[in-house]
Write a protein that holds these residues in place. Structure first.
Motif, PDB file in Angstrom:
ATOM      1  N   LEU A  19      45.299 -10.452 -35.317  1.00 47.69           N
ATOM      2  CA  LEU A  19      45.044  -9.177 -35.005  1.00 47.69           C
ATOM      3  C   LEU A  19      43.853  -8.886 -35.316  1.00 47.69           C
ATOM      4  N   ALA A  20      43.170  -9.053 -36.365  1.00 46.46           N
ATOM      5  CA  ALA A  20      42.008  -8.682 -36.883  1.00 46.46           C
ATOM      6  C   ALA A  20      40.888  -9.268 -35.925  1.00 46.46           C
ATOM      7  N   ARG A  21      41.055 -10.624 -35.485  1.00 46.67           N
ATOM      8  CA  ARG A  21      40.180 -11.326 -34.434  1.00 46.67           C
ATOM      9  C   ARG A  21      40.089 -10.290 -33.079  1.00 46.67           C
ATOM     10  N   ARG A  22      41.109  -9.718 -32.917  1.00 43.97           N
ATOM     11  CA  ARG A  22      41.319  -8.802 -31.672  1.00 43.97           C
ATOM     12  C   ARG A  22      40.942  -7.165 -31.938  1.00 43.97           C
ATOM     13  N   GLY A  23      40.403  -6.946 -32.898  1.00 41.65           N
ATOM     14  CA  GLY A  23      39.968  -5.376 -33.131  1.00 41.65           C
ATOM     15  C   GLY A  23      40.811  -4.488 -34.077  1.00 41.65           C
ATOM     16  N   LEU A  39      51.303  -3.596 -40.741  1.00 42.38           N
ATOM     17  CA  LEU A  39      51.104  -2.515 -40.299  1.00 42.38           C
ATOM     18  C   LEU A  39      49.582  -2.642 -39.727  1.00 42.38           C
ATOM     19  N   ALA A  40      49.286  -2.347 -38.456  1.00 42.24           N
ATOM     20  CA  ALA A  40      47.838  -2.379 -37.849  1.00 42.24           C
ATOM     21  C   ALA A  40      47.592  -1.169 -37.258  1.00 42.24           C
ATOM     22  N   ASN A  47      40.315   5.219 -29.105  1.00 43.94           N
ATOM     23  CA  ASN A  47      41.544   4.840 -28.907  1.00 43.94           C
ATOM     24  C   ASN A  47      42.399   4.374 -29.880  1.00 43.94           C
ATOM     25  N   ARG A  48      42.678   5.150 -30.899  1.00 41.31           N
ATOM     26  CA  ARG A  48      43.291   4.783 -32.331  1.00 41.31           C
ATOM     27  C   ARG A  48      45.013   4.564 -32.012  1.00 41.31           C
ATOM     28  N   ARG A  49      45.511   3.342 -32.328  1.00 45.88           N
ATOM     29  CA  ARG A  49      46.878   3.451 -32.196  1.00 45.88           C
ATOM     30  C   ARG A  49      47.421   2.618 -33.140  1.00 45.88           C
ATOM     31  N   MET A  50      48.495   2.770 -33.703  1.00 47.90           N
ATOM     32  CA  MET A  50      49.201   2.103 -34.898  1.00 47.90           C
ATOM     33  C   MET A  50      50.468   1.262 -34.307  1.00 47.90           C
TER      34      MET A  50
END
Length: 134
Positions: A19-23, A39-40, A47-50
């Motif tokens: 997930l971190a590698r993909r922003g 939780l990410a 484009n903030r999404r959770m």
């Protein structure tokens, strides 16, 4: 035989790293939330999404032989559109990297229900022999 807690940890950390590698900015919940291991938040100010992610990790000697057993709680429907599973396959061969599959929780619930209904209604089985719940 692999330690199941260690396998779970491998899967959660692998999913968080990907997930971190993909922003995304992932946070492990460390068993603090039911149905959620990570939780990410998408680290994009425009484009903030959770998302809420439950990680299921399984080990095997070959990719095709790995399956992820799901209990009845894991087969429940989504509570909202931001719930996902990340299914992580960890090979016993340490030279092979883990593989992961991202699946919306609603798809997992639907597939479990379809498979159960298929099992219940399979032709050729005596009546009353298959009447177990999911």
């Amino acid at each position: 035989m692999a330690d199941t807690k260690q396998t779970k940890t491998i899967g959660e950390h692998h999913a968080a790293a990907e997930l971190a590698r993909r922003g995304w900015a992932p946070a492990l919940t460390h068993d603090g939330l039911e149905r959620t291991d990570i939780l990410a938040v998408l680290a994009d100010p425009d484009n903030r999404r959770m998302v809420e992610i439950q990680v299921k990790t399984a080990r095997g000697s070959a990719w095709r032989s790995i399956s992820w057993p799901l209990g009845s709680k894991s087969q429940g429907p989504s509570q909202h559109q931001r719930e996902y599973y990340v299914m992580v396959a960890v090979s016993h061969d340490l030279a092979l990297p883990p593989r992961n599959f991202v699946v919306p929780r609603s798809h997992v619930a639907a597939a479990a229900w379809i498979e159960h209904m298929n099992w219940l209604t399979e032709p050729g089985i005596e009546p009353g022999k298959r009447n177990a719940p999911v």
